[in-house]
Design a protein around this motif. Structure first.
Motif, PDB file in Angstrom:
ATOM      1  N   VAL A 144     -23.949 -15.006 -36.535  1.00  0.00           N
ATOM      2  CA  VAL A 144     -25.325 -15.651 -36.683  1.00  0.00           C
ATOM      3  C   VAL A 144     -25.430 -15.887 -38.311  1.00  0.00           C
ATOM      4  N   ARG A 145     -25.564 -17.058 -38.617  1.00  0.00           N
ATOM      5  CA  ARG A 145     -25.552 -17.449 -39.965  1.00  0.00           C
ATOM      6  C   ARG A 145     -27.108 -17.604 -40.709  1.00  0.00           C
ATOM      7  N   ASP A 146     -28.032 -17.745 -39.616  1.00  0.00           N
ATOM      8  CA  ASP A 146     -29.452 -18.177 -39.847  1.00  0.00           C
ATOM      9  C   ASP A 146     -30.278 -17.142 -39.607  1.00  0.00           C
TER      10      ASP A 146
ATOM     11  N   GLU B  99     -16.864 -18.235 -55.590  1.00  0.00           N
ATOM     12  CA  GLU B  99     -15.654 -18.421 -55.067  1.00  0.00           C
ATOM     13  C   GLU B  99     -15.788 -19.511 -53.820  1.00  0.00           C
ATOM     14  N   GLU B 100     -16.641 -19.481 -53.131  1.00  0.00           N
ATOM     15  CA  GLU B 100     -16.565 -20.704 -51.929  1.00  0.00           C
ATOM     16  C   GLU B 100     -16.328 -22.047 -52.337  1.00  0.00           C
ATOM     17  N   ARG B 101     -17.060 -22.428 -53.569  1.00  0.00           N
ATOM     18  CA  ARG B 101     -16.970 -23.627 -54.037  1.00  0.00           C
ATOM     19  C   ARG B 101     -15.551 -24.031 -54.032  1.00  0.00           C
ATOM     20  N   ARG B 102     -14.664 -23.218 -54.930  1.00  0.00           N
ATOM     21  CA  ARG B 102     -13.538 -23.046 -55.268  1.00  0.00           C
ATOM     22  C   ARG B 102     -12.409 -23.547 -53.850  1.00  0.00           C
ATOM     23  N   PHE B 103     -13.039 -22.599 -53.025  1.00  0.00           N
ATOM     24  CA  PHE B 103     -12.217 -22.800 -51.753  1.00  0.00           C
ATOM     25  C   PHE B 103     -12.476 -24.017 -51.008  1.00  0.00           C
ATOM     26  N   TYR B 104     -13.742 -24.433 -50.730  1.00  0.00           N
ATOM     27  CA  TYR B 104     -13.875 -25.851 -50.186  1.00  0.00           C
ATOM     28  C   TYR B 104     -13.762 -26.926 -51.082  1.00  0.00           C
ATOM     29  N   ALA B 105     -13.411 -26.918 -52.396  1.00  0.00           N
ATOM     30  CA  ALA B 105     -12.800 -28.000 -53.001  1.00  0.00           C
ATOM     31  C   ALA B 105     -11.374 -28.167 -53.219  1.00  0.00           C
TER      32      ALA B 105
ATOM     33  N   THR C  41     -20.017 -11.722 -40.446  1.00  0.00           N
ATOM     34  CA  THR C  41     -18.707 -11.354 -41.327  1.00  0.00           C
ATOM     35  C   THR C  41     -18.243 -12.315 -42.394  1.00  0.00           C
ATOM     36  N   HIS C  42     -18.229 -11.885 -43.466  1.00  0.00           N
ATOM     37  CA  HIS C  42     -18.180 -12.952 -44.606  1.00  0.00           C
ATOM     38  C   HIS C  42     -17.104 -12.449 -45.571  1.00  0.00           C
ATOM     39  N   THR C  43     -16.187 -13.132 -45.826  1.00  0.00           N
ATOM     40  CA  THR C  43     -15.132 -12.634 -46.774  1.00  0.00           C
ATOM     41  C   THR C  43     -15.077 -13.916 -47.962  1.00  0.00           C
ATOM     42  N   PRO C  44     -15.680 -13.950 -48.826  1.00  0.00           N
ATOM     43  CA  PRO C  44     -15.295 -14.742 -49.953  1.00  0.00           C
ATOM     44  C   PRO C  44     -14.027 -14.195 -50.650  1.00  0.00           C
TER      45      PRO C  44
ATOM     46  N   ALA D  99      -9.426 -26.200 -40.232  1.00  0.00           N
ATOM     47  CA  ALA D  99      -9.655 -25.320 -39.044  1.00  0.00           C
ATOM     48  C   ALA D  99     -10.820 -25.034 -39.044  1.00  0.00           C
ATOM     49  N   LEU D 100     -11.810 -24.972 -40.058  1.00  0.00           N
ATOM     50  CA  LEU D 100     -13.133 -24.553 -40.196  1.00  0.00           C
ATOM     51  C   LEU D 100     -14.162 -25.494 -39.659  1.00  0.00           C
ATOM     52  N   GLU D 101     -13.516 -26.842 -39.665  1.00  0.00           N
ATOM     53  CA  GLU D 101     -14.516 -27.996 -39.285  1.00  0.00           C
ATOM     54  C   GLU D 101     -15.334 -27.434 -38.013  1.00  0.00           C
TER      55      GLU D 101
ATOM     56  N   GLU E 112      -5.214 -27.325 -44.284  1.00  0.00           N
ATOM     57  CA  GLU E 112      -4.955 -26.825 -43.018  1.00  0.00           C
ATOM     58  C   GLU E 112      -6.211 -26.008 -42.881  1.00  0.00           C
ATOM     59  N   TRP E 113      -6.366 -24.915 -43.751  1.00  0.00           N
ATOM     60  CA  TRP E 113      -7.369 -23.992 -43.432  1.00  0.00           C
ATOM     61  C   TRP E 113      -8.998 -24.585 -43.530  1.00  0.00           C
ATOM     62  N   ILE E 114      -9.194 -25.501 -44.307  1.00  0.00           N
ATOM     63  CA  ILE E 114     -10.422 -26.222 -44.295  1.00  0.00           C
ATOM     64  C   ILE E 114     -10.789 -26.971 -43.095  1.00  0.00           C
TER      65      ILE E 114
ATOM     66  N   GLY F  95     -18.208 -25.269 -38.741  1.00  0.00           N
ATOM     67  CA  GLY F  95     -19.496 -25.951 -39.714  1.00  0.00           C
ATOM     68  C   GLY F  95     -19.734 -25.157 -40.730  1.00  0.00           C
ATOM     69  N   THR F  96     -18.860 -24.507 -41.454  1.00  0.00           N
ATOM     70  CA  THR F  96     -19.475 -23.481 -42.709  1.00  0.00           C
ATOM     71  C   THR F  96     -19.001 -24.574 -43.961  1.00  0.00           C
ATOM     72  N   ASN F  97     -19.504 -24.107 -45.153  1.00  0.00           N
ATOM     73  CA  ASN F  97     -19.511 -24.904 -46.501  1.00  0.00           C
ATOM     74  C   ASN F  97     -19.819 -23.654 -47.505  1.00  0.00           C
ATOM     75  N   ALA F  98     -19.793 -23.954 -48.692  1.00  0.00           N
ATOM     76  CA  ALA F  98     -19.938 -23.171 -49.685  1.00  0.00           C
ATOM     77  C   ALA F  98     -21.333 -22.694 -49.755  1.00  0.00           C
ATOM     78  N   VAL F  99     -22.268 -23.252 -49.269  1.00  0.00           N
ATOM     79  CA  VAL F  99     -23.717 -22.779 -49.348  1.00  0.00           C
ATOM     80  C   VAL F  99     -23.909 -21.395 -48.440  1.00  0.00           C
ATOM     81  N   LYS F 100     -24.237 -20.278 -49.068  1.00  0.00           N
ATOM     82  CA  LYS F 100     -24.395 -19.150 -48.204  1.00  0.00           C
ATOM     83  C   LYS F 100     -25.792 -18.417 -48.460  1.00  0.00           C
ATOM     84  N   GLU F 101     -26.519 -19.102 -47.712  1.00  0.00           N
ATOM     85  CA  GLU F 101     -27.829 -18.840 -47.489  1.00  0.00           C
ATOM     86  C   GLU F 101     -28.184 -17.467 -47.151  1.00  0.00           C
TER      87      GLU F 101
HETATM   88  N1  IYR Z   1     -14.702 -17.774 -46.700  1.00  0.00           N
HETATM   89  C1  IYR Z   1     -15.246 -18.982 -46.388  1.00  0.00           C
HETATM   90  C2  IYR Z   1     -14.278 -19.781 -45.460  1.00  0.00           C
HETATM   91  C3  IYR Z   1     -14.259 -19.159 -43.918  1.00  0.00           C
HETATM   92  C4  IYR Z   1     -13.157 -18.493 -43.391  1.00  0.00           C
HETATM   93  C5  IYR Z   1     -12.934 -18.459 -42.168  1.00  0.00           C
HETATM   94  I1  IYR Z   1     -11.084 -17.832 -41.246  1.00  0.00           I
HETATM   95  C6  IYR Z   1     -14.295 -18.629 -41.261  1.00  0.00           C
HETATM   96  O1  IYR Z   1     -14.313 -18.043 -40.042  1.00  0.00           O
HETATM   97  C7  IYR Z   1     -15.445 -19.053 -41.946  1.00  0.00           C
HETATM   98  C8  IYR Z   1     -15.423 -19.377 -43.096  1.00  0.00           C
HETATM   99  C9  IYR Z   1     -16.745 -19.068 -45.956  1.00  0.00           C
HETATM  100  O2  IYR Z   1     -17.154 -18.112 -45.782  1.00  0.00           O
HETATM  101  O3  IYR Z   1     -17.069 -20.282 -45.981  1.00  0.00           O
END
Ligand code: IYR
Length: 229
Positions: free
Chosen positions: A42-44, A95-101, A176-179, A111-113, A107-109, A116-122
């Protein structure tokens, strides 16, 4: 802690036995599956606080995990302080802004579509608790001498799985979040260079309007994830 004064093999009778008959065993296995099927990432999060004792107890559960040579090469830094959560959020979002930029690669970006994730980590400020998992690549005795740890990623990841199950069992949601890279967490949480941050786990109650991606409900069937011989 790795007990230098308990380095010889000293067997004790298996302390806890659970001799279920086959029928009860299946019912227990099914019951746990039913519980775990109701776990969602859950993100919210709502602002409902979670007592520290609940988090402490879940971390104790994580600490029961098996580990290489029983060295227990993990540390869990639990954060509820709003200023510290804000600092972690700011540094993670950088870190995430760099990742999504583009840092993550197309390919990775892509795969995340569906996720629905983006660089905002509320969640990093909204969740009442962040539990940051650290892997101890080596340990140190009180006199400062080092000892090696074994199967560190395996051990820490098993403990992390226990933690996620414990949080869910306690009625909490988690993310679970891994910047990447996560070194900033050593500074923010005052952990030594011998420890590698592996994950930030946000934990709390879900917001009233929390959603999950539809794809998250699509789990691979048994036939695909297993083979029996
Ligand atoms: N760390 C980034 C990207 C991300 C990577 C995977 I794999 C995910 O399942 C979800 C996000 C982020 O948290 O947005």
């Amino acid at each position: 802690m790795f007990a230098r004064d308990a380095l010889s093999y000293d067997p004790i009778p298996l302390p806890d036995r659970n001799d279920l008959d086959d029928e009860r065993m299946l019912a227990a296995a099914q019951g746990f599956l039913d519980v775990m099927r109701r776990r969602h990432t859950v993100r919210d999060y709502s602002d409902r606080p979670v007592p520290r004792g609940v988090i402490e107890t879940c971390i104790r559960t994580a600490g029961t995990a098996p580990s290489g040579a029983n060295h227990q090469p993990w540390h869990f830094a639990a954060v509820s302080d709003p200023a510290l959560k804000r600092r972690i959020r700011e540094e993670a979002e950088e870190e995430e802004r760099r990742f999504y930029a583009g840092g993550g690669g197309d390919e990775w970006i892509k795969a995340l579509e569906p996720i629905g994730t983006n660089a905002v980590k509320e969640h990093l400020t909204a969740a009442p608790w962040l539990i940051v998992v650290f892997a101890q690549r080596w340990g140190q005795f009180e006199d400062g001498t080092r000892y090696k740890n074994y199967y560190v990623p395996e051990s820490v990841n098993i403990a992390t799985g226990f933690l996620l199950a414990a949080l869910h069992h306690a009625g909490l949601c988690a993310l679970t979040h891994t910047p990447n890279p996560m070194r900033f967490l050593n500074d923010a949480l005052k952990r030594p260079a011998s420890e590698k941050p592996t994950m930030i786990i946000a934990a709390g109650h879900p917001a009233a309007n929390a959603t999950v991606p539809a794809v998250a409900k699509m789990k691979k069937p048994l036939e695909e994830i297993s083979s029996f011989f």
